[in-house]
Motif scaffolding. Structure first.
Motif, PDB file in Angstrom:
ATOM      1  N   MET A 216      64.983 -62.778  29.663  1.00 58.06           N
ATOM      2  CA  MET A 216      64.578 -62.035  30.829  1.00 58.06           C
ATOM      3  C   MET A 216      65.725 -62.033  31.836  1.00 58.06           C
ATOM      4  SD  MET A 216      61.597 -62.959  33.557  1.00 58.06           S
ATOM      5  CE  MET A 216      60.317 -62.277  32.569  1.00 58.06           C
TER       6      MET A 216
ATOM      7  N   ILE B 197      67.161 -60.969  35.674  1.00 58.10           N
ATOM      8  CA  ILE B 197      66.705 -60.725  37.037  1.00 58.10           C
ATOM      9  C   ILE B 197      67.920 -60.433  37.901  1.00 58.10           C
ATOM     10  CG2 ILE B 197      65.525 -61.744  39.023  1.00 58.10           C
ATOM     11  CD1 ILE B 197      64.120 -63.631  37.062  1.00 58.10           C
TER      12      ILE B 197
ATOM     13  N   CYS C  66      61.735 -60.090  40.732  1.00 59.74           N
ATOM     14  CA  CYS C  66      60.924 -59.839  39.533  1.00 59.74           C
ATOM     15  C   CYS C  66      60.257 -58.477  39.681  1.00 59.74           C
ATOM     16  CB  CYS C  66      59.855 -60.914  39.362  1.00 59.74           C
ATOM     17  SG  CYS C  66      60.509 -62.573  39.206  1.00 59.74           S
ATOM     18  N   THR C  67      60.191 -57.728  38.599  1.00 61.95           N
ATOM     19  CA  THR C  67      59.561 -56.406  38.656  1.00 61.95           C
ATOM     20  C   THR C  67      58.063 -56.562  38.406  1.00 61.95           C
ATOM     21  OG1 THR C  67      60.150 -56.075  36.341  1.00 61.95           O
ATOM     22  CG2 THR C  67      61.613 -55.110  37.987  1.00 61.95           C
TER      23      THR C  67
ATOM     24  N   ASP D  48      56.128 -60.061  35.674  1.00 67.86           N
ATOM     25  CA  ASP D  48      57.407 -60.771  35.553  1.00 67.86           C
ATOM     26  C   ASP D  48      57.398 -62.089  36.317  1.00 67.86           C
ATOM     27  OD1 ASP D  48      58.609 -59.073  33.809  1.00 67.86           O
ATOM     28  OD2 ASP D  48      59.985 -58.176  35.252  1.00 67.86           O
ATOM     29  N   THR D  49      56.742 -62.098  37.483  1.00 69.67           N
ATOM     30  CA  THR D  49      56.635 -63.339  38.258  1.00 69.67           C
ATOM     31  C   THR D  49      55.881 -64.393  37.465  1.00 69.67           C
ATOM     32  OG1 THR D  49      56.617 -62.047  40.305  1.00 69.67           O
ATOM     33  CG2 THR D  49      55.879 -64.322  40.460  1.00 69.67           C
TER      34      THR D  49
END
Length: 159
Positions: A1, A3, A139-140, A144-145
């Motif tokens: 992932m 960021i 985060c999108t 994502d968070t």
């Protein structure tokens, strides 16, 4: 992932305040100063002490609040270059890759003692005084968070 991190000054200042106020020694200091202020206010109200101890306790409380709420966060923010850079952060299976325009570095998850969550950030602590901030805004979306939170809980202790 991956960021992309850009820090917002107001949110970073709030995160730094959260860091200072969450420290156990600061909590104890604030409690002691507040107890001293309340006792001196009560004694002053019953005319058992002169105004000077009451004024000293009030001044001490005021200076502590200014220090932890305004001065320290602003000093740390202005002296730290990281908050002014654009950073690409990748949470990989073995480590965290941090890239800036000046270069890159990898940090193994074992390098971090624990992580903490505040309203706007994930605080990744290297030790009790050194930490790295991951903004939740980077985060999108909430999904994502949640993924970042889960990844961090898998790899390091949560406080």
């Amino acid at each position: 992932m991956k960021i992309a991190i850009t820090y917002e000054r107001a949110k970073v200042l709030q995160a730094l305040r959260y860091h200072f106020i969450s420290r156990s020694e600061v909590k104890i200091l604030l409690i002691l100063v507040n107890v001293f202020a309340l006792i001196s206010a009560g004694l002053f109200a019953f005319k058992l002490i002169r105004p000077f101890p009451f004024l000293i306790s009030s001044l001490l409380w005021f200076v502590l609040m200014l220090t932890f709420w305004f001065w320290l966060p602003r000093i740390i923010y202005s002296r730290t270059r990281t908050f002014k850079e654009d950073i690409d952060l990748s949470l990989r299976s073995e480590d965290i890759l941090i890239e800036t325009e000046k270069g890159y570095t990898t940090w193994g998850y074992q390098r971090f003692s624990y992580f903490m969550e505040s309203p706007y950030f994930f605080h990744l602590y290297i030790n009790d005084k050194s930490f790295f901030l991951i903004p939740k805004d980077a985060c999108t979306g909430d999904a994502d968070t949640v993924l970042v939170r889960q990844k961090l809980k898998e790899k390091m202790a949560f406080k």
